[in-house]
Scaffold this motif. Structure first.
Motif, PDB file in Angstrom:
ATOM      1  N   GLN A  91       0.831  -1.198   0.000  1.00 21.85           N
ATOM      2  CA  GLN A  91       0.000   0.000   0.000  1.00 21.85           C
ATOM      3  C   GLN A  91       0.867   1.251   0.000  1.00 21.85           C
ATOM      4  OE1 GLN A  91      -2.354  -0.628   3.549  1.00 21.85           O
ATOM      5  NE2 GLN A  91      -4.026  -1.572   2.415  1.00 21.85           N
ATOM      6  N   ALA A  92       0.396   2.274  -0.700  1.00 27.05           N
ATOM      7  CA  ALA A  92       1.110   3.554  -0.744  1.00 27.05           C
ATOM      8  C   ALA A  92       0.971   4.247   0.606  1.00 27.05           C
ATOM      9  CB  ALA A  92       0.545   4.442  -1.854  1.00 27.05           C
ATOM     10  N   VAL A  93       2.108   4.715   1.161  1.00 32.96           N
ATOM     11  CA  VAL A  93       2.126   5.294   2.497  1.00 32.96           C
ATOM     12  C   VAL A  93       2.803   6.653   2.461  1.00 32.96           C
ATOM     13  CG1 VAL A  93       2.123   3.045   3.629  1.00 32.96           C
ATOM     14  CG2 VAL A  93       4.296   4.140   3.079  1.00 32.96           C
ATOM     15  N   ILE A 108      -4.069  10.305   4.408  1.00 30.31           N
ATOM     16  CA  ILE A 108      -3.469  11.597   4.777  1.00 30.31           C
ATOM     17  C   ILE A 108      -3.885  12.674   3.795  1.00 30.31           C
ATOM     18  CG2 ILE A 108      -1.304  11.400   3.476  1.00 30.31           C
ATOM     19  CD1 ILE A 108      -1.749  12.637   7.103  1.00 30.31           C
ATOM     20  N   GLN A 109      -4.145  12.336   2.540  1.00 23.95           N
ATOM     21  CA  GLN A 109      -4.647  13.337   1.597  1.00 23.95           C
ATOM     22  C   GLN A 109      -6.046  13.795   1.997  1.00 23.95           C
ATOM     23  OE1 GLN A 109      -4.311  11.323  -2.159  1.00 23.95           O
ATOM     24  NE2 GLN A 109      -2.166  11.895  -2.464  1.00 23.95           N
ATOM     25  N   LYS A 110      -6.899  12.855   2.371  1.00 24.67           N
ATOM     26  CA  LYS A 110      -8.254  13.229   2.812  1.00 24.67           C
ATOM     27  C   LYS A 110      -8.200  14.006   4.123  1.00 24.67           C
ATOM     28  CE  LYS A 110     -12.837  11.226   3.657  1.00 24.67           C
ATOM     29  NZ  LYS A 110     -13.051  11.933   4.939  1.00 24.67           N
ATOM     30  N   TRP A 111      -7.277  13.610   5.023  1.00 27.50           N
ATOM     31  CA  TRP A 111      -7.116  14.334   6.283  1.00 27.50           C
ATOM     32  C   TRP A 111      -6.711  15.790   6.030  1.00 27.50           C
ATOM     33  CZ3 TRP A 111      -7.663  13.558  11.513  1.00 27.50           C
ATOM     34  CH2 TRP A 111      -6.993  14.434  12.347  1.00 27.50           C
ATOM     35  N   ALA A 112      -5.735  16.025   5.158  1.00 29.77           N
ATOM     36  CA  ALA A 112      -5.290  17.388   4.866  1.00 29.77           C
ATOM     37  C   ALA A 112      -6.414  18.204   4.240  1.00 29.77           C
ATOM     38  CB  ALA A 112      -4.068  17.353   3.946  1.00 29.77           C
ATOM     39  N   LYS A 113      -7.161  17.590   3.333  1.00 32.06           N
ATOM     40  CA  LYS A 113      -8.263  18.313   2.681  1.00 32.06           C
ATOM     41  C   LYS A 113      -9.339  18.689   3.687  1.00 32.06           C
ATOM     42  CE  LYS A 113     -11.623  17.810  -1.083  1.00 32.06           C
ATOM     43  NZ  LYS A 113     -12.151  16.905  -2.137  1.00 32.06           N
ATOM     44  N   SER A 147       0.836  23.582   0.290  1.00 26.70           N
ATOM     45  CA  SER A 147       1.609  23.071  -0.840  1.00 26.70           C
ATOM     46  C   SER A 147       2.358  21.792  -0.500  1.00 26.70           C
ATOM     47  CB  SER A 147       2.611  24.139  -1.305  1.00 26.70           C
ATOM     48  OG  SER A 147       3.467  24.526  -0.236  1.00 26.70           O
ATOM     49  N   GLU A 148       2.500  21.453   0.806  1.00 27.88           N
ATOM     50  CA  GLU A 148       3.219  20.248   1.210  1.00 27.88           C
ATOM     51  C   GLU A 148       2.303  19.037   1.340  1.00 27.88           C
ATOM     52  OE1 GLU A 148       6.702  22.504   3.837  1.00 27.88           O
ATOM     53  OE2 GLU A 148       5.127  21.359   4.836  1.00 27.88           O
ATOM     54  N   THR A 149       1.087  19.148   0.897  1.00 32.87           N
ATOM     55  CA  THR A 149       0.181  18.000   0.928  1.00 32.87           C
ATOM     56  C   THR A 149       0.712  16.902   0.004  1.00 32.87           C
ATOM     57  OG1 THR A 149      -1.686  19.483   1.320  1.00 32.87           O
ATOM     58  CG2 THR A 149      -2.188  17.246   0.572  1.00 32.87           C
ATOM     59  N   PRO A 150       0.938  15.672   0.496  1.00 33.31           N
ATOM     60  CA  PRO A 150       1.542  14.630  -0.350  1.00 33.31           C
ATOM     61  C   PRO A 150       0.604  14.229  -1.483  1.00 33.31           C
ATOM     62  CG  PRO A 150       0.806  13.706   1.728  1.00 33.31           C
ATOM     63  CD  PRO A 150       0.661  15.181   1.860  1.00 33.31           C
ATOM     64  N   SER A 151       1.192  14.083  -2.653  1.00 35.53           N
ATOM     65  CA  SER A 151       0.413  13.660  -3.818  1.00 35.53           C
ATOM     66  C   SER A 151       0.983  12.392  -4.463  1.00 35.53           C
ATOM     67  CB  SER A 151       0.365  14.786  -4.859  1.00 35.53           C
ATOM     68  OG  SER A 151       1.687  15.141  -5.265  1.00 35.53           O
ATOM     69  N   ARG A 152       2.202  12.012  -4.096  1.00 29.62           N
ATOM     70  CA  ARG A 152       2.836  10.825  -4.681  1.00 29.62           C
ATOM     71  C   ARG A 152       3.427   9.962  -3.589  1.00 29.62           C
ATOM     72  NH1 ARG A 152       6.041  13.332  -9.994  1.00 29.62           N
ATOM     73  NH2 ARG A 152       4.198  14.279 -10.966  1.00 29.62           N
TER      74      ARG A 152
END
Length: 823
Positions: A91-93, A108-113, A147-152
């Motif tokens: 899984q991507a972490v 973590i992407q949903k958490w940041a959003k 801007s530091e929200t992980p995308s990859r």
């Protein structure tokens, strides 16, 4: 078709049971566990090779990193705190750089959003997007920019994107050297292979001296290169008089602890003070003569020259339109022009002449709108206008209303505490009232095996559901199953696990028994021994191991309930029409209520109404009409529950008028349909308002709501200072100070003549007193000289006139003139 679906479900259940048994057998295999342990040891040794080569095999500084890597290998140890699920190898972490906790990338992407949305939701459209609000880590609250929200998905060291799954590497690792800079930075980079968690201390050897630079340089590890020789520091302190006596230390020296006699800034006073703070001020005013020689310095104890006189040079009048060059001893006069300064309202200007001091408040009447924009009122400019309407908007928590009077629309955030129980069921949310779900509990709990040799850390709340860690010690208890072979198992709690093989006996319905083996089960024996009396102690219950019959068939069969609300899969042994225990819910004839009976069978259904119309078995509506009445109507509908609208209310309301003196009887229909102006007239008793104004007069208005107008029209008498002149003027003008009655010329002439008469009477009294004293003196002298001389003197004394005979004309004439003028 139903038999076909049943066979498909049967095959799927059998395949799922077979797969579950195979997984359990494979996961508990001793050989697989031994191979995994040996493989894990080789991977760790390979990861630490480059580091231990620098430290001559010393790995004592790697315990923290070793713990993170052990958790990465153990199944269930690495848990995402957002979704509370285990993090798998494929899984991507994403890893936090503050606490090194690992989360799913999607989580973590949903958490940041969600965090950014909750922060920016209370803002208005004008403020949105002007500030880059951060979002926090769910565990350590370390803040990241938008801007530091992980995308990859990257490896731990951040070199490789989407690292491939390699069984001979740490999960989510790229296998390359980490090369991240140590913290705090020392110029070297990490020597381990790409790894989770923090980097260990720097193992490089450097030559460095002590803090005070007195000792010779020695070779030390870069991570502990700073050291102390324990000799006195000896550096000169900030006071410039003493040296530091502390042992060799890092950073600046501490303030001087000694005490000395020091003068203040102006040099007038001395005091015992710490050497570390020599600059201090006394409380005396300077008092030195300024260069103008007319004023003195008003500053408190200061250093340097006092400066020029603040009243010297070219000065402006109070309004600032004229400038004068005057000596510092003279005050600047007013120019006589209008002030024209902008008042506090920021709209109007001061209409007074140039004056000293602050301008008066703005008294012009303007049309003002309240803060919420719902009402307008004409009132003085300096008074704020806030209406009594309470804001009904929901705050950012989407639970509570604002309830602030005359709110402008930008409601403040909710100030209540959330207090909801977190998912762990052990702690409560300490944050303010908020929308959405609460943050996960950041606490961790240790879960141990039965023997206590294996420990894993899990998020708080999961200790009740997570399985204990697998222990490598084999269970030595004999098997209790009737099967010829039994799978091996490790250290565990309580009794040995029962046989997990399926029974597979054929039941009467034709299905196979899917439950676990139940040939040997512990059953409590009852009725074997009867007590002889109450004095006999009860014996412990006896358990025997016996074979139990197969339980009823639990294969799910789809069955519809009696009221046709749902189709539920029921066990095969009880697959009969049933009641779902819900309310019937069919619409009754009143068109307002539904049948409240428990789910039951209904006949004569109307197909056009989609099966929602009540049948003869449904209940009959016996309630009163509960439809909402018009706003302000406190009466209930007189009809029973009925379809359509309710009739108009014709009852009378007993209401007090605005002045609370009279009781009015008004039809409810008229009052509820009236607007604000009509309600004002209906509730008024048409009598004069009994309230008293601030000036003391009674309000002249007809019975009204709210406060009385301050403009009093009552006529009052105004007299001059001598009480001669009088005039009738409105009370409101006198309260505002707009009118005053001055004495005229005749009043001043009468005052002057009265003062002259008083002066003349005072002079006459003084002369009369002098004559009386002279007469007494002469009489005394005559008594001393004898009777003869006294008689001869009496004959010679002239008869003098009295003071009244001399000054009666001067007194009577002015009094006569004043009497004529008064007539």
């Amino acid at each position: 078709s139903s038999q076909k679906k049943f066979d498909e479900i049967k095959k799927a259940n059998q395949a799922a049971a077979k797969k579950l048994v195979e997984d359990q057998f494979s996961s508990s295999s001793e050989d697989d566990d031994e191979d995994a342990e040996a493989k894990q040891g080789k991977i760790l040794a390979k990861t630490f090779t480059i580091y231990t080569s620098q430290t001559d095999g010393d790995s004592s500084e790697l315990e923290r990193t070793r713990q993170y890597m052990n958790e990465a290998f153990q199944s269930g140890a690495m848990t995402c705190l957002i979704c509370i699920a285990s993090v798998k190898r494929n899984q991507a972490v994403w890893s936090c750089c503050g606490c090194f906790c690992i989360f799913h990338l999607v989580c973590i992407q949903k958490w940041a959003k969600d965090s950014l949305f909750l922060v920016s939701s209370p803002l208005t459209d004008d403020d949105f997007g002007k500030k880059d609000y951060p979002w926090p880590c769910p565990k350590c609250r370390f803040e990241y920019k938008r801007s530091e929200t992980p995308s990859r998905y990257y490896c731990y060291c951040g070199k490789v994107e989407n690292p491939t799954l390699d069984p001979w590497l740490v999960p989510h690792s790229c296998g390359q050297i980490c090369e991240r800079e140590f913290k705090p930075p020392c110029g070297h980079k990490c020597l381990l292979l790409c790894h989770p968690g923090p980097c260990p201390p720097c193992p490089k050897m450097v030559t460095t001296t002590c803090h005070c630079k007195k000792a010779k340089p020695v070779p030390r590890r870069c991570s502990v290169k700073e050291w102390s020789c324990r000799l006195p520091c000896g550096r000169t302190l900030l006071c410039g008089q003493h040296a530091c006596e502390n042992p060799c230390h890092a950073g600046d020296c501490q303030p001087c602890p000694r005490v000395s006699t020091q003068r203040c800034i102006c040099g007038r006073q001395t005091a015992e003070r710490l050497c570390a703070s020599p600059q201090w001020q006394c409380e005396q005013v300077c008092g030195k003569c300024l260069p103008c020689r007319n004023h003195t310095c008003e500053q408190v104890c200061h250093a340097g020259p006092c400066g020029d006189c603040p009243r010297s040079g070219r000065r402006s009048c109070p309004c600032g339109k004229s400038k004068f060059t005057l000596p510092c001893t003279e005050d600047v006069p007013t120019c006589g022009d209008s002030c024209d300064k902008v008042l506090e309202c920021g709209i109007h200007k001061c209409s007074q002449r140039c004056h000293r001091g602050p301008c008066e408040i703005c008294r012009q009447e303007v049309e003002k709108q309240c803060r919420c924009g719902k009402h307008t009122k004409r009132m003085p400019c300096h008074k704020p206008y806030l209406c009594e309407a309470k804001c009904t908007k929901i705050r950012d928590c989407q639970k509570h209303q604002c309830r602030r009077k005359c709110c402008s629309g930008n409601c403040p955030p909710c100030d209540q505490v959330c207090g909801r129980t977190l998912g762990c069921r052990n702690h409560k949310c300490p944050s303010g009232c908020h929308r959405g779900s609460c943050n996960p509990c950041p606490e961790t709990v240790d879960v141990k095996c039965n023997c206590g040799k294996t420990v894993i850390k899990v998020p708080c709340g999961r200790e009740r559901t997570i399985r204990p860690p697998k222990c490598k010690q084999l269970c030595s208890r004999p098997p209790t199953c009737h099967h010829p072979t039994q799978e091996k198992h490790y250290c565990h709690f309580g009794r040995c696990p029962p046989c997990r093989q399926s029974c597979q006996k054929q039941l009467t319905c034709g299905h196979l028994c899917p439950v676990s083996c139940h040939d040997e089960a512990l059953v409590k024996q009852t009725g074997l021994h009867q007590s002889a009396g109450p004095w006999e102690q009860p014996s412990e219950p006896a358990f025997i191991q016996t074979a139990l019959p197969c339980p009823p068939c639990q294969v799910p069969i789809p069955v519809e309930c009696l009221g046709q609300h749902e189709v539920s899969p029921l066990p095969c042994h009880s697959a009969n029409p049933y009641s779902c225990k819900r309310f019937c819910g069919r619409l009754l004839d009143c068109q307002n209520h539904t049948c409240m009976k428990e789910c039951h069978r209904v006949t004569e259904l109307n197909s056009s109404a989609d099966g929602k119309k009540a049948g003869p078995e449904c209940s009959q509506c016996e309630e009163e009409c509960a439809k909402p009445r018009p706003y302000g109507c406190p009466h209930r509908c007189v009809l029973p529950c009925h379809p359509g609208d309710c009739p108009s209310c014709l009852q009378m309301l007993k209401i007090k008028c605005h002045c609370k003196l009279s009781v009015l009887y008004i039809e409810c229909l008229k009052l509820t349909r009236a607007d604000l102006k009509e309600k004002e007239l209906l509730i008024s008793c048409k009598n004069q308002c009994p309230k008293e104004l601030p000036c003391g007069h009674r309000c002249k208005e007809i019975c009204h709501s709210g406060s009385c107008p301050l403009n009093c029209s009552q006529k009052v008498k105004l007299r001059c200072l001598c009480k001669r002149l009088k005039k009738e003027i409105q009370c409101s003008k006198i309260q505002e100070g707009q009118v005053s009655l001055e004495c005229d010329a005749l009043c001043k002439e009468m005052k002057r003549k009265a003062s002259e008469i008083k002066e003349a009477e005072a002079k006459a009294a003084i002369e009369e007193e002098k004559r009386r004293q002279q007469a007494e003196l002469e009489a005394f002298e005559n008594r001393l000289k004898g009777r003869r001389k006294n008689k001869r003197r009496k004959d010679e004394v002239e008869v003098e006139q009295s003071s009244w005979q001399k000054y009666k004309n001067l007194i009577m004439l002015p009094m006569f003139g004043v009497a004529v003028v008064m007539v």
